[in-house]
Design a protein around this motif. Structure first.
Motif, PDB file in Angstrom:
ATOM      1  N   ASP A 205      -0.078  55.275  67.361  1.00 13.36           N
ATOM      2  CA  ASP A 205       0.073  55.265  68.823  1.00 13.36           C
ATOM      3  C   ASP A 205      -0.058  53.870  69.416  1.00 13.36           C
ATOM      4  OD1 ASP A 205       0.510  57.979  68.926  1.00 13.36           O
ATOM      5  OD2 ASP A 205      -1.554  58.496  69.461  1.00 13.36           O
ATOM      6  N   THR A 206      -0.884  53.029  68.811  1.00 15.57           N
ATOM      7  CA  THR A 206      -1.122  51.698  69.387  1.00 15.57           C
ATOM      8  C   THR A 206      -0.344  50.589  68.699  1.00 15.57           C
ATOM      9  OG1 THR A 206      -3.083  51.414  67.988  1.00 15.57           O
ATOM     10  CG2 THR A 206      -3.445  52.245  70.216  1.00 15.57           C
ATOM     11  N   ASN A 207      -0.116  50.702  67.406  1.00 16.33           N
ATOM     12  CA  ASN A 207       0.389  49.571  66.627  1.00 16.33           C
ATOM     13  C   ASN A 207       1.870  49.670  66.268  1.00 16.33           C
ATOM     14  OD1 ASN A 207      -2.481  49.379  66.542  1.00 16.33           O
ATOM     15  ND2 ASN A 207      -2.359  48.082  64.739  1.00 16.33           N
ATOM     16  N   LEU A 208       2.550  50.743  66.656  1.00 16.96           N
ATOM     17  CA  LEU A 208       3.973  50.889  66.352  1.00 16.96           C
ATOM     18  C   LEU A 208       4.812  50.750  67.616  1.00 16.96           C
ATOM     19  CD1 LEU A 208       4.045  53.911  63.853  1.00 16.96           C
ATOM     20  CD2 LEU A 208       3.786  51.461  63.358  1.00 16.96           C
TER      21      LEU A 208
ATOM     22  N   ALA B 230      -6.763  49.808  65.017  1.00 11.05           N
ATOM     23  CA  ALA B 230      -5.782  50.404  65.936  1.00 11.05           C
ATOM     24  C   ALA B 230      -6.065  49.941  67.359  1.00 11.05           C
ATOM     25  CB  ALA B 230      -5.831  51.932  65.834  1.00 11.05           C
ATOM     26  N   ASN B 231      -5.716  48.686  67.654  1.00  9.37           N
ATOM     27  CA  ASN B 231      -6.097  48.158  68.969  1.00  9.37           C
ATOM     28  C   ASN B 231      -5.055  47.247  69.595  1.00  9.37           C
ATOM     29  OD1 ASN B 231      -6.410  45.944  67.250  1.00  9.37           O
ATOM     30  ND2 ASN B 231      -8.316  45.266  68.184  1.00  9.37           N
ATOM     31  N   ILE B 232      -3.814  47.270  69.129  1.00 10.95           N
ATOM     32  CA  ILE B 232      -2.804  46.390  69.706  1.00 10.95           C
ATOM     33  C   ILE B 232      -2.652  46.675  71.206  1.00 10.95           C
ATOM     34  CG2 ILE B 232      -0.364  45.764  69.728  1.00 10.95           C
ATOM     35  CD1 ILE B 232      -1.832  44.663  67.313  1.00 10.95           C
ATOM     36  N   GLY B 233      -2.791  45.625  72.010  1.00 11.62           N
ATOM     37  CA  GLY B 233      -2.655  45.754  73.460  1.00 11.62           C
ATOM     38  C   GLY B 233      -3.885  46.265  74.171  1.00 11.62           C
TER      39      GLY B 233
ATOM     40  N   ASP C 273       5.704  62.426  60.003  1.00 10.35           N
ATOM     41  CA  ASP C 273       5.329  63.538  60.884  1.00 10.35           C
ATOM     42  C   ASP C 273       4.115  64.267  60.352  1.00 10.35           C
ATOM     43  OD1 ASP C 273       7.494  62.907  62.494  1.00 10.35           O
ATOM     44  OD2 ASP C 273       8.835  64.332  61.505  1.00 10.35           O
ATOM     45  N   ALA C 274       4.061  64.477  59.045  1.00  9.69           N
ATOM     46  CA  ALA C 274       2.931  65.197  58.456  1.00  9.69           C
ATOM     47  C   ALA C 274       1.640  64.408  58.606  1.00  9.69           C
ATOM     48  CB  ALA C 274       3.211  65.474  56.982  1.00  9.69           C
ATOM     49  N   ALA C 275       1.701  63.121  58.327  1.00 10.24           N
ATOM     50  CA  ALA C 275       0.503  62.277  58.458  1.00 10.24           C
ATOM     51  C   ALA C 275       0.058  62.194  59.910  1.00 10.24           C
ATOM     52  CB  ALA C 275       0.778  60.891  57.893  1.00 10.24           C
ATOM     53  N   TYR C 276       1.009  62.116  60.814  1.00 10.25           N
ATOM     54  CA  TYR C 276       0.676  62.015  62.236  1.00 10.25           C
ATOM     55  C   TYR C 276      -0.069  63.268  62.708  1.00 10.25           C
ATOM     56  CZ  TYR C 276       1.245  60.757  67.152  1.00 10.25           C
ATOM     57  OH  TYR C 276       1.007  60.418  68.466  1.00 10.25           O
ATOM     58  N   GLU C 277       0.327  64.402  62.198  1.00 12.26           N
ATOM     59  CA  GLU C 277      -0.327  65.662  62.601  1.00 12.26           C
ATOM     60  C   GLU C 277      -1.673  65.850  61.927  1.00 12.26           C
ATOM     61  OE1 GLU C 277       0.515  67.901  64.894  1.00 12.26           O
ATOM     62  OE2 GLU C 277       2.173  66.568  65.443  1.00 12.26           O
ATOM     63  N   ALA C 278      -1.800  65.402  60.662  1.00  6.86           N
ATOM     64  CA  ALA C 278      -2.987  65.729  59.870  1.00  6.86           C
ATOM     65  C   ALA C 278      -4.092  64.682  59.934  1.00  6.86           C
ATOM     66  CB  ALA C 278      -2.570  65.937  58.409  1.00  6.86           C
ATOM     67  N   ASP C 279      -3.763  63.429  60.173  1.00  6.98           N
ATOM     68  CA  ASP C 279      -4.737  62.334  60.046  1.00  6.98           C
ATOM     69  C   ASP C 279      -4.953  61.664  61.403  1.00  6.98           C
ATOM     70  OD1 ASP C 279      -6.233  60.088  59.496  1.00  6.98           O
ATOM     71  OD2 ASP C 279      -4.964  59.375  57.851  1.00  6.98           O
ATOM     72  N   PRO C 280      -6.098  61.896  62.060  1.00  2.00           N
ATOM     73  CA  PRO C 280      -6.323  61.285  63.380  1.00  2.00           C
ATOM     74  C   PRO C 280      -6.391  59.761  63.337  1.00  2.00           C
ATOM     75  CG  PRO C 280      -8.304  62.403  62.588  1.00  2.00           C
ATOM     76  CD  PRO C 280      -7.197  62.779  61.665  1.00  2.00           C
ATOM     77  N   ASN C 281      -6.863  59.199  62.227  1.00  3.76           N
ATOM     78  CA  ASN C 281      -6.906  57.737  62.111  1.00  3.76           C
ATOM     79  C   ASN C 281      -5.496  57.157  62.066  1.00  3.76           C
ATOM     80  OD1 ASN C 281      -9.732  57.429  62.061  1.00  3.76           O
ATOM     81  ND2 ASN C 281      -9.791  57.950  59.886  1.00  3.76           N
ATOM     82  N   PHE C 282      -4.619  57.799  61.304  1.00  2.00           N
ATOM     83  CA  PHE C 282      -3.233  57.343  61.249  1.00  2.00           C
ATOM     84  C   PHE C 282      -2.562  57.525  62.605  1.00  2.00           C
ATOM     85  CE2 PHE C 282       1.294  58.305  60.654  1.00  2.00           C
ATOM     86  CZ  PHE C 282       1.713  57.112  60.088  1.00  2.00           C
ATOM     87  N   ARG C 283      -2.841  58.635  63.251  1.00  2.00           N
ATOM     88  CA  ARG C 283      -2.240  58.898  64.564  1.00  2.00           C
ATOM     89  C   ARG C 283      -2.654  57.838  65.579  1.00  2.00           C
ATOM     90  NH1 ARG C 283      -3.226  63.835  64.686  1.00  2.00           N
ATOM     91  NH2 ARG C 283      -5.209  63.879  65.819  1.00  2.00           N
ATOM     92  N   ALA C 284      -3.937  57.487  65.592  1.00  2.00           N
ATOM     93  CA  ALA C 284      -4.419  56.459  66.529  1.00  2.00           C
ATOM     94  C   ALA C 284      -3.741  55.123  66.248  1.00  2.00           C
ATOM     95  CB  ALA C 284      -5.934  56.318  66.418  1.00  2.00           C
ATOM     96  N   TRP C 285      -3.598  54.787  64.968  1.00  2.00           N
ATOM     97  CA  TRP C 285      -2.942  53.531  64.601  1.00  2.00           C
ATOM     98  C   TRP C 285      -1.472  53.552  65.003  1.00  2.00           C
ATOM     99  CZ3 TRP C 285       0.898  52.428  60.867  1.00  2.00           C
ATOM    100  CH2 TRP C 285       1.071  51.067  60.576  1.00  2.00           C
TER     101      TRP C 285
END
Length: 558
Positions: free
Chosen positions: A320-323, A401-404, A306-318
């Motif tokens: 959102d697409t790859n999980l 971060a590009n799955i699909g 949760d912390a990484a998702y809020e703080a790191d836009p690169n992690f958030r983008a990954w």
């Protein structure tokens, strides 16, 4: 996951010894290439444009970290430092020396792997849903069924010289991630009145005559599956045409005889095959299922995620697409894209393979999967570990971060490697991915699956791409046909050709015009490309590609 028995190990060792002797005879000249060809094909060895190619089986796409490490060793020691993951969940090495292939096969055997029946007119590597055993929407893990089919089909005495190659895929979910309707036999795990059984489809396939599989049986009880599949292959083995290889696949047999006649013939043959099994397959199936027990999932907080998702836009983008959602609380399925913008789709270096193996060992219950979309999957990862996993992937060029999305392109090797290809696939895929990365519009476009084949054999599955691209030779010039509306899901459909093809330099602009037409006509950002196409049909896209007047001129010229 399945581990070799003593019988498995001895079988593969004996087979490798036989092939080593055959290779020695070829090198000495006592076997001609024509004489050697059927022997090498039985062991996954092709002769491509520039060199031999070894295709290694990854049954139902499942690998351990030790197996991935060994694949890296093969790439580094006997190839050019990389391997190519394919749409049949296999890996190919494009540059081995013939003299080294027996050593490669022995190295594979050390970790319970082989190249048997990855080529030739036999039952090929059985594929499965790459989320098997992890997906939240799964009825049951389909991999035990796939392993049972693998053992039954390997060196089956009746099925080593079929009319043509034969492909089987298995899924455990209604949401088809294994493209079962585009296989010779597609199997779906289902439940009926509290019993587990299988829906069986037959006659799917792509290539020069693409067809969607038809339902042969809505429910085959678990105890009848193997004799039923044997009955299907036996019927085709007798009926299938051997006079014309272009009409030899079971899809043509089903088309010529009709599904009702095939169903009747299979039912008659099943009465015979059922008597031959006597429950031995069920006892084996129980042993196999025990090896696919789920790992010991841990219970841990998700605060780090949760912390990484809020703080790191690169992690958030990954993320959102790859999980993807996992069946176990606190876990996720993570896809590792092998489609970095501008790189060859499906390629991984030896170093990258070792990185993925280490992640699986440390964080992923020692499991990896190869998807038919040419990516690698970590099926079981706890969300608390995902920030660290992402950082490792990012440091090794594996965090795209590009799955699909539009750059997650399936592409066959094309004319860069394949002796059958009539056009290039890899450069077209690279150019499309690079262009839309430059435009920074991938996420705005949303889900859009592009698939590219370099010839009519359709190894890139272009027929079931939302946008399909087929490269052909037109009087010595590469020409690319475009199809729209293909679908490899449970709603499988063959794409429709837009019209005349395009030279290589016009393909990327053509794709841009198609995407622009979609963005202009979609009903809000949540409507996918495929939904827009189904709602509006071909007309707006054809106009965007050719223009109203140009379309008529090009059609007449064609």
């Amino acid at each position: 996951m399945y581990s070799y028995t003593d019988f498995d190990a001895q079988f593969v060792a004996d087979r490798n010894r036989q092939f080593r002797a055959q290779v020695e005879r070829r090198i000495s000249g006592s076997l001609t290439e024509d004489e050697f060809k059927p022997l090498r094909l039985m062991n996954g060895l092709y002769l491509q444009l520039h060199a031999y190619m070894l295709r290694v089986a990854v049954p139902y796409g499942t690998l351990s970290s030790a197996q991935m490490d060994q694949l890296a060793l093969l790439a580094e020691k006997w190839d050019k430092g990389y391997g190519h993951f394919t749409t049949r969940q296999n890996i190919q090495y494009n540059w081995p020396e013939l003299r080294d292939v027996p050593d490669m096969l022995d190295a594979l055997a050390e970790v319970g792997m082989h190249a048997i029946q990855t080529s030739g007119n036999t039952i090929r590597n059985v594929t499965a849903d790459h989320f098997a055993g992890a997906a939240a929407d799964e009825v049951a893990d389909p991999r035990p069924v796939a392993e049972l089919l693998r053992q039954w089909s390997t060196d089956h005495p009746e099925f080593q010289f079929l009319p043509r190659k034969f492909k089987i895929a298995v899924t455990g979910s209604e949401n088809d991630r294994a493209v079962i309707k585009a296989h010779d036999i597609g199997i779906q795990v289902v439940e009926k009145n509290g019993r587990t059984g299988y829906r069986v489809l037959v006659g799917g396939g792509l290539g020069r005559t693409p067809m969607i599989g038809k339902e042969l049986a809505p429910f085959v009880p678990q105890e009848d599956l193997l004799p039923y599949v044997e009955a299907v292959v036996s019927v085709w083995n007798l009926l299938g045409r051997r006079d014309n290889k272009y009409k030899s696949r079971i899809k043509i047999t089903v088309h010529e005889h009709g599904i009702d006649e095939i169903r009747s013939l299979v039912a008659d043959r099943f009465l015979e095959t059922k008597q031959a099994f006597n429950g031995a397959d069920l006892a084996l199936f129980d042993e196999i299922k025990a090896q696919f027990a789920p790992p010991a999932f841990r219970n841990a907080p998700e605060d780090a995620f949760d912390a990484a998702y809020e703080a790191d836009p690169n992690f958030r983008a990954w993320a959102d697409t790859n999980l993807t959602a996992h069946r176990a609380p606190g876990y996720a399925i993570a896809q590792i894209s092998l489609k970095a913008h501008g790189e060859t789709p499906g390629d991984a270096t030896a170093d990258q393979m070792r990185v993925m193996a280490d992640i699986a060992r440390r964080f992923g219950h020692d499991e990896l999967r190869i998807s038919h979309e040419q990516n690698v999957v970590l099926p079981h990862v706890h969300k608390s570990d995902l920030p660290e996993i992402h950082a490792i992937l990012k440091a090794n060029g594996l965090a795209t971060a590009n799955i699909g999305l539009i750059s997650d392109i399936i592409a066959c090797p094309g004319m860069d490697y394949c002796a059958l290809a009539t056009a290039r696939s890899i450069p077209i895929a690279q150019e499309i991915a690079t262009r839309f990365e430059e435009l920074k519009t991938e996420n705005e476009i949303g889900e859009l699956k592009i698939k590219i084949s370099g010839c009519i054999n359709a190894c890139g599955h272009h027929h079931v791409g939302h946008i399909g691209i087929l490269g052909l030779d037109r009087a010595g010039v590469e020409n690319y046909q475009i199809t729209l509306g293909g679908d490899g899901s449970e709603d499988a459909a063959i794409g429709t050709r837009t019209g005349p093809g395009f030279p290589a330099e016009e393909v990327v602009p053509a794709i841009e015009r198609i995407v622009e037409a979609y963005m202009t006509n979609r009903e809000g950002p949540d409507e996918t490309f495929l939904q827009t196409y189904k709602r509006l049909g071909m007309a707006p896209f054809k106009t965007a590609l050719y223009g109203e007047q140009a379309e008529g001129k090009r059609a007449r010229a064609a």
